[in-house]
Design a protein around this motif. Sequence first.
Motif, PDB file in Angstrom:
ATOM      1  N   ALA A  69       0.844  -1.198   0.000  1.00  0.00           N
ATOM      2  CA  ALA A  69       0.000   0.000   0.000  1.00  0.00           C
ATOM      3  C   ALA A  69       0.879   1.248   0.000  1.00  0.00           C
ATOM      4  O   ALA A  69       0.553   2.242  -0.649  1.00  0.00           O
ATOM      5  N   ASP A  70       2.011   1.197   0.712  1.00  0.00           N
ATOM      6  CA  ASP A  70       2.933   2.341   0.717  1.00  0.00           C
ATOM      7  C   ASP A  70       3.398   2.665  -0.699  1.00  0.00           C
ATOM      8  O   ASP A  70       3.439   3.835  -1.104  1.00  0.00           O
ATOM      9  N   ASP A  71       3.760   1.628  -1.473  1.00  0.00           N
ATOM     10  CA  ASP A  71       4.187   1.842  -2.858  1.00  0.00           C
ATOM     11  C   ASP A  71       3.075   2.504  -3.671  1.00  0.00           C
ATOM     12  O   ASP A  71       3.329   3.425  -4.453  1.00  0.00           O
ATOM     13  N   ALA A  72       1.845   2.030  -3.498  1.00  0.00           N
ATOM     14  CA  ALA A  72       0.705   2.601  -4.225  1.00  0.00           C
ATOM     15  C   ALA A  72       0.460   4.051  -3.814  1.00  0.00           C
ATOM     16  O   ALA A  72       0.158   4.903  -4.655  1.00  0.00           O
ATOM     17  N   VAL A 114       2.729   6.209  -2.673  1.00  0.00           N
ATOM     18  CA  VAL A 114       3.798   7.035  -3.248  1.00  0.00           C
ATOM     19  C   VAL A 114       3.525   7.272  -4.729  1.00  0.00           C
ATOM     20  O   VAL A 114       3.636   8.398  -5.230  1.00  0.00           O
ATOM     21  N   ARG A 115       3.120   6.221  -5.452  1.00  0.00           N
ATOM     22  CA  ARG A 115       2.794   6.350  -6.876  1.00  0.00           C
ATOM     23  C   ARG A 115       1.646   7.336  -7.080  1.00  0.00           C
ATOM     24  O   ARG A 115       1.705   8.222  -7.943  1.00  0.00           O
ATOM     25  N   ASP A 116       0.576   7.208  -6.279  1.00  0.00           N
ATOM     26  CA  ASP A 116      -0.589   8.078  -6.433  1.00  0.00           C
ATOM     27  C   ASP A 116      -0.277   9.518  -6.046  1.00  0.00           C
ATOM     28  O   ASP A 116      -0.808  10.455  -6.647  1.00  0.00           O
ATOM     29  N   THR A 117       0.585   9.697  -5.041  1.00  0.00           N
ATOM     30  CA  THR A 117       1.019  11.050  -4.675  1.00  0.00           C
ATOM     31  C   THR A 117       1.735  11.693  -5.850  1.00  0.00           C
ATOM     32  O   THR A 117       1.464  12.844  -6.215  1.00  0.00           O
ATOM     33  N   ASN A 118       2.638  10.959  -6.462  1.00  0.00           N
ATOM     34  CA  ASN A 118       3.402  11.464  -7.600  1.00  0.00           C
ATOM     35  C   ASN A 118       2.468  11.836  -8.747  1.00  0.00           C
ATOM     36  O   ASN A 118       2.589  12.918  -9.339  1.00  0.00           O
TER      37      ASN A 118
END
Length: 200
Positions: A110-113, A115-119
């Motif tokens: 979920a952390d990876d997702a 970070v991706r969505d923030t970007n």
Amino acid sequence: VGGALLDVPLRAEDFRMSLLASTLALIGVAPLVSHLRGSGSTPLLLVDGNNLRGATVFALSQEALASELARWAAAAELPCVLVLDHGTEQRCWPLGDFLSVTLAGPAQSADDALVRDTNWALRAGLDVAVFTSDRGLTSRVRRQKSLGTVQVVASAALARLLWDFERSGGGGGESTAQRARGAERLALWLPPPPQAAGGG
């Protein structure tokens, strides 16, 4: 009496949570929503779902959290993405007009997702507020500040907005396997994806 209290070790995290709960009780929750809208634009809220559940000792199931967050997001008119670990595949479901629920799937956390969505959101010109108390995720999100306005807000602050922070109960923790089973139940509970045009 004071000596007996001082003999009990107080963890830094317990102190921060107590201080945050006391502060929010004094100032109320409306200022936090006003703060989120402070730049004049409506931010996209990205929620670290299991971190938020952990702030309440897993008192809410993933389904209950999704329902409660959908209700609150609609009332506050704030777009939210609730991101949870696990799931048999990476998927995202709309739940009402203001909430989407994402299961990260087996290949990422979920952390990876988040970070991706923030970007993505920052590159799209949106302001972003990420609700988490995870230090590693906080660091990864803050590294993207050069792309736009991003805030990190403690999960306990959102817990206070959603339900009574002092609510008793909870499961006392949850294993990775339990979270994975919860993600599978959540996927079954969420609405099915829309059928493709012309499909049957």
